[in-house]
Design a protein around this motif. Sequence first.
Motif, short mmCIF file in Angstrom:
data_model
loop_
_atom_site.label_atom_id
_atom_site.label_comp_id
_atom_site.label_asym_id
_atom_site.label_seq_id
_atom_site.Cartn_x
_atom_site.Cartn_y
_atom_site.Cartn_z
N THR A 1 13.26 31.57 -30.72
CA THR A 1 14.72 31.44 -30.70
C THR A 1 15.10 30.81 -29.36
O THR A 1 14.64 31.26 -28.31
CB THR A 1 15.41 32.81 -30.83
N VAL A 2 15.93 29.79 -29.40
CA VAL A 2 16.42 29.17 -28.17
C VAL A 2 17.88 29.58 -28.00
O VAL A 2 18.72 29.38 -28.88
CB VAL A 2 16.29 27.64 -28.19
N SER A 3 18.16 30.19 -26.85
CA SER A 3 19.48 30.72 -26.55
C SER A 3 19.94 30.14 -25.23
O SER A 3 19.49 29.08 -24.82
CB SER A 3 19.40 32.26 -26.52
N GLY A 4 20.86 30.83 -24.56
CA GLY A 4 21.36 30.30 -23.30
C GLY A 4 22.10 31.35 -22.50
O GLY A 4 21.84 32.54 -22.68
N GLY A 5 23.10 30.85 -21.75
CA GLY A 5 23.62 29.50 -21.79
C GLY A 5 23.98 29.01 -23.18
O GLY A 5 24.15 29.76 -24.12
N GLU A 6 24.08 27.73 -23.29
CA GLU A 6 24.36 27.06 -24.56
C GLU A 6 23.26 26.04 -24.82
O GLU A 6 23.18 25.00 -24.18
CB GLU A 6 25.73 26.39 -24.54
N ALA A 7 22.41 26.36 -25.80
CA ALA A 7 21.24 25.55 -26.09
C ALA A 7 21.59 24.11 -26.46
O ALA A 7 20.87 23.17 -26.11
CB ALA A 7 20.43 26.19 -27.20
N LEU A 8 22.71 23.91 -27.15
CA LEU A 8 23.06 22.58 -27.65
C LEU A 8 23.46 21.60 -26.54
O LEU A 8 23.56 20.40 -26.79
CB LEU A 8 24.17 22.67 -28.69
N LEU A 9 23.67 22.11 -25.33
CA LEU A 9 23.95 21.20 -24.22
C LEU A 9 22.69 20.41 -23.84
O LEU A 9 22.79 19.38 -23.17
CB LEU A 9 24.47 21.97 -23.01
N GLN A 10 21.54 20.91 -24.26
CA GLN A 10 20.28 20.19 -24.02
C GLN A 10 19.70 19.75 -25.36
O GLN A 10 18.54 19.98 -25.67
CB GLN A 10 19.29 21.09 -23.27
N ILE A 11 20.53 19.07 -26.16
CA ILE A 11 20.15 18.76 -27.54
C ILE A 11 18.94 17.84 -27.63
O ILE A 11 18.12 17.97 -28.54
CB ILE A 11 21.36 18.19 -28.32
N ASP A 12 18.78 16.89 -26.70
CA ASP A 12 17.62 16.00 -26.74
C ASP A 12 16.33 16.79 -26.56
O ASP A 12 15.36 16.59 -27.29
CB ASP A 12 17.74 14.92 -25.67
N PHE A 13 16.33 17.68 -25.60
CA PHE A 13 15.16 18.52 -25.37
C PHE A 13 14.93 19.45 -26.54
O PHE A 13 13.78 19.65 -26.99
CB PHE A 13 15.33 19.31 -24.08
N LEU A 14 15.99 20.03 -27.06
CA LEU A 14 15.88 20.97 -28.17
C LEU A 14 15.30 20.28 -29.41
O LEU A 14 14.47 20.86 -30.12
CB LEU A 14 17.27 21.55 -28.48
N LEU A 15 15.72 19.04 -29.66
CA LEU A 15 15.20 18.28 -30.80
C LEU A 15 13.70 18.04 -30.64
O LEU A 15 12.93 18.21 -31.60
CB LEU A 15 15.95 16.96 -30.93
N GLU A 16 13.27 17.68 -29.46
CA GLU A 16 11.84 17.47 -29.23
C GLU A 16 11.06 18.78 -29.37
O GLU A 16 9.99 18.82 -29.99
CB GLU A 16 11.61 16.88 -27.84
N LEU A 17 11.61 19.87 -28.81
CA LEU A 17 10.95 21.17 -28.87
C LEU A 17 10.78 21.62 -30.31
O LEU A 17 9.67 22.05 -30.72
CB LEU A 17 11.77 22.19 -28.09
N PHE A 18 11.84 21.54 -31.11
CA PHE A 18 11.77 22.03 -32.49
C PHE A 18 10.94 21.12 -33.38
O PHE A 18 10.27 21.58 -34.30
CB PHE A 18 13.18 22.20 -33.04
N THR A 19 10.97 19.82 -33.12
CA THR A 19 10.13 18.90 -33.90
C THR A 19 8.66 19.24 -33.71
O THR A 19 7.88 19.30 -34.67
CB THR A 19 10.40 17.44 -33.48
N LYS A 20 8.29 19.51 -32.47
CA LYS A 20 6.90 19.87 -32.18
C LYS A 20 6.59 21.28 -32.69
O LYS A 20 5.46 21.55 -33.14
CB LYS A 20 6.63 19.77 -30.68
N ALA A 21 7.57 22.18 -32.65
CA ALA A 21 7.37 23.53 -33.15
C ALA A 21 7.07 23.52 -34.64
O ALA A 21 6.16 24.23 -35.11
CB ALA A 21 8.59 24.39 -32.85
#
Length: 244
Positions: free
Chosen positions: A74-94
């Motif tokens: 689970t990615v939380s925060g803060g607000e995770a969507l402020l780092q959407i580029d990183f989150l997209l890469e992280l979840f794609t690899k996950a």
Amino acid sequence: MKGAVHSIETFGSVDGPGIRYIIFLQGCNMRCRYCHNVDTWAPKREDTQFLDADELLDKAERYKTYWGNDGGITVSGGEALLQIDFLLELFTKAKKRGINTCIDTALQPFTRQEPFFSKFEELMKVTDLLLVDIKHIDPEAHKDLTANDNANILDGMRYLSDINKPIWIRHVLVPGITDDDEALRKTRAFIETLGNVQKIEVLPYHNLGVYKFKELGIKYTLEGTPAPSKERVENAEKILRGQI
């Protein structure tokens, strides 16, 4: 690409199904008066860790045997969507590693404008579940509580319903602010327009984060606000779940 990480919890049991590896990202535009992670507001701090997706997933997979069939990250925060580029890469690899993915978000950055929207569409393809906060259904009360409007947040929830992306709805119950029966019924009416809600959780207000406000020199405006009674929590749960 590296993400700005505030902290990590290796055995989370309340932020999504099963046992979760929780990654708290740094940075948030909301200014919730009851925030217990006020130290995540700034985009970075002296103790911020900058980690790439593979580093985080390698760390997470050490605990995979404890996740069972339902757990994951689970990615939380803060607000995770402020780092959407990183989150997209992280979840794609996950997903390539077969890891269940969940985002804990207030949806504050949501917009249908580009470039955010296309990235969000892609992110949803590799996201299994979202935990979404409804801070307050009334726009003015929401702004007083969080310093932000809620129009785009509600729009984001409608979009998630349109694409049938599963969500859990969370509502922090603050006496005198978010526990009004009329507002709760309006919140329930909005929830009934959505077709993707799997679970509704009422989270009782607490003041465990007050010391962080004091440490950072930020005025805590809910000083003296009590925790809601068991009866008020149960009342809110019944209203939001359409039981009364």
